[in-house]
Design an enzyme around this catalytic site. Structure first.
Site, PDB file in Angstrom:
ATOM      1  N   ILE A 136       0.866  -1.178   0.000  1.00  0.00           N
ATOM      2  CA  ILE A 136       0.000   0.000   0.000  1.00  0.00           C
ATOM      3  C   ILE A 136       0.907   1.234   0.000  1.00  0.00           C
ATOM      4  O   ILE A 136       2.080   1.151   0.365  1.00  0.00           O
ATOM      5  CB  ILE A 136      -0.979   0.013   1.195  1.00  0.00           C
ATOM      6  CG1 ILE A 136      -0.242  -0.141   2.529  1.00  0.00           C
ATOM      7  CG2 ILE A 136      -2.045  -1.049   1.035  1.00  0.00           C
ATOM      8  CD1 ILE A 136      -1.156  -0.140   3.752  1.00  0.00           C
ATOM      9  N   ASP A 137       0.364   2.357  -0.430  1.00  0.00           N
ATOM     10  CA  ASP A 137       1.159   3.576  -0.561  1.00  0.00           C
ATOM     11  C   ASP A 137       1.737   4.022   0.779  1.00  0.00           C
ATOM     12  O   ASP A 137       1.209   3.688   1.848  1.00  0.00           O
ATOM     13  CB  ASP A 137       0.298   4.713  -1.126  1.00  0.00           C
ATOM     14  CG  ASP A 137      -0.241   4.407  -2.511  1.00  0.00           C
ATOM     15  OD1 ASP A 137       0.413   3.633  -3.238  1.00  0.00           O
ATOM     16  OD2 ASP A 137      -1.319   4.922  -2.858  1.00  0.00           O
ATOM     17  N   MET A 138       2.791   4.816   0.706  1.00  0.00           N
ATOM     18  CA  MET A 138       3.466   5.318   1.903  1.00  0.00           C
ATOM     19  C   MET A 138       2.492   6.018   2.854  1.00  0.00           C
ATOM     20  O   MET A 138       2.552   5.839   4.071  1.00  0.00           O
ATOM     21  CB  MET A 138       4.585   6.283   1.502  1.00  0.00           C
ATOM     22  CG  MET A 138       5.330   6.895   2.666  1.00  0.00           C
ATOM     23  SD  MET A 138       6.724   7.931   2.173  1.00  0.00           S
ATOM     24  CE  MET A 138       5.848   9.362   1.491  1.00  0.00           C
ATOM     25  N   THR A 140      -0.802   5.641   2.929  1.00  0.00           N
ATOM     26  CA  THR A 140      -1.978   4.817   3.244  1.00  0.00           C
ATOM     27  C   THR A 140      -1.629   3.950   4.441  1.00  0.00           C
ATOM     28  O   THR A 140      -0.543   3.380   4.509  1.00  0.00           O
ATOM     29  CB  THR A 140      -2.375   3.931   2.054  1.00  0.00           C
ATOM     30  OG1 THR A 140      -2.690   4.755   0.927  1.00  0.00           O
ATOM     31  CG2 THR A 140      -3.573   3.065   2.383  1.00  0.00           C
ATOM     32  N   ARG A 237      -7.815   5.796  -5.149  1.00  0.00           N
ATOM     33  CA  ARG A 237      -7.534   7.216  -5.337  1.00  0.00           C
ATOM     34  C   ARG A 237      -7.932   7.676  -6.735  1.00  0.00           C
ATOM     35  O   ARG A 237      -8.556   8.733  -6.905  1.00  0.00           O
ATOM     36  CB  ARG A 237      -6.048   7.478  -5.083  1.00  0.00           C
ATOM     37  CG  ARG A 237      -5.614   7.154  -3.659  1.00  0.00           C
ATOM     38  CD  ARG A 237      -4.101   7.118  -3.515  1.00  0.00           C
ATOM     39  NE  ARG A 237      -3.493   8.423  -3.791  1.00  0.00           N
ATOM     40  CZ  ARG A 237      -2.184   8.613  -3.903  1.00  0.00           C
ATOM     41  NH1 ARG A 237      -1.348   7.584  -3.787  1.00  0.00           N
ATOM     42  NH2 ARG A 237      -1.712   9.835  -4.143  1.00  0.00           N
TER      43      ARG A 237
END
Length: 306
Positions: A136-138, A140, A237
């Site tokens: 998952i994104d930094m 998130t 997103r």
């Protein structure tokens, strides 16, 4: 070596662009370099980066072994939701990168895992991403599963491939979503001009489906739940922005100026993660509690709307 068979949807596309979409973690310049160096063949023959694909072409890619730096174990506290001899499921905090990459060789989840697990991590994705099946994104937060052996890794990879893993996120978006629930079914791929972004307006996007449900409304903002049917890069997103409701704090797909001072990145939390356990064959589900920043923002919005 990885092989691809070209279908009608990809016919006519440049091979460097096609492969950069297949290998989302690799830059287009990297793909062009390995094509130039002969690591890519079409119908068993080397090609140039501007080669246009034809229907039923057979593409073979042999990724050269990367010269990877030594990843140092670091004593970083992990919020463990579940752990056994096969897997570990953690609640990732905000601002933590999942695996080392240029500019982020320290303080990553992998650094923490190597300290906590020692040599008990699957080696399928190499020394830069030991045990990492998905990410998952930094900015998130929330649930992630990491594999301790190759058998578990193969099982989880197959579950991801057939979309059988249950992934439910919560988010706060701009605007008041009128309907109580809905589905965004729009392919996601690399943005045609900005390689750092994803888009629903690209020629060769991959199938992406997000089911959303309204949890609470706050006038100009909506608290929602999103369940992924697929798991493309930046999917939630991109999908929510595509219907006019970008995530609060998302400066890439939403307003450049965040309406809430001090908020770092998008308000997106991977709450629920459900898998079939690789050894027991039984369904296993964890729920990551909301992070403090998310709770505080919800409380603030509720106070505003009183």
């Amino acid at each position: 070596m990885k092989e691809f068979s070209i279908d009608l949807n990809s016919e006519g596309q440049r091979i460097d662009l096609y492969l950069s979409e297949q290998f989302e973690d690799r830059s287009r310049s990297y793909i062009q370099k390995i094509i130039k160096d002969g690591y890519v063949k079409v119908n068993q023959k080397p090609v140039k980066s501007n080669y246009r694909l034809s229907f039923d072409d057979r593409v073979e890619v042999t990724l050269p072994e990367a010269k990877e730096p030594d990843i140092v174990p670091e004593n970083i506290l992990l919020d463990i939701l579940y752990e056994d001899q096969d897997i570990i499921m953690i609640n990732k905090p905000k601002q933590m990168v999942v695996h080392p990459a240029p500019g982020h060789y320290n303080g990553t989840l992998v650094n923490a895992l190597m300290y906590h697990c020692g040599n008990e991590l699957s080696g399928i994705n190499g020394c830069m991403r030991p045990g990492i099946v998905h990410r998952i994104d930094m900015d998130t937060t929330g649930s992630l599963v990491i594999c301790k052996n190759d058998k578990a890794h193969q099982s989880l990879s197959e579950q991801l491939k057939v979309h059988s893993i249950r992934r439910i996120y919560v988010a706060i978006v701009h605007g008041n979503i009128k309907e109580d629930s809905g589905t965004v079914n729009a392919p996601v791929g690399r943005h045609p001009t900005d390689r750092k972004k994803m888009s629903t307006h690209c020629k060769n996007g991959r199938e992406a489906i997000t089911h959303y449900k309204v949890l609470e409304r706050f006038g100009d903002y909506t608290y929602i739940q999103c369940e992924l049917e697929t798991g493309r890069t930046h999917q939630i997103r991109v999908h929510m922005a595509s219907i006019g409701h970008p995530l609060v704090g998302d400066e890439v797909y939403g307003p450049k100026k965040c309406p809430f001072k001090g908020l770092q990145g998008q308000t997106l939390h991977a709450r629920t993660l459900g898998i079939i356990h690789p050894s027991t064959g039984k369904y296993l589900e964890v729920n990551a509690p909301l992070p403090e920043y998310f709770i505080e923002l919800l409380d603030r919005l509720r106070n505003i709307c009183r």
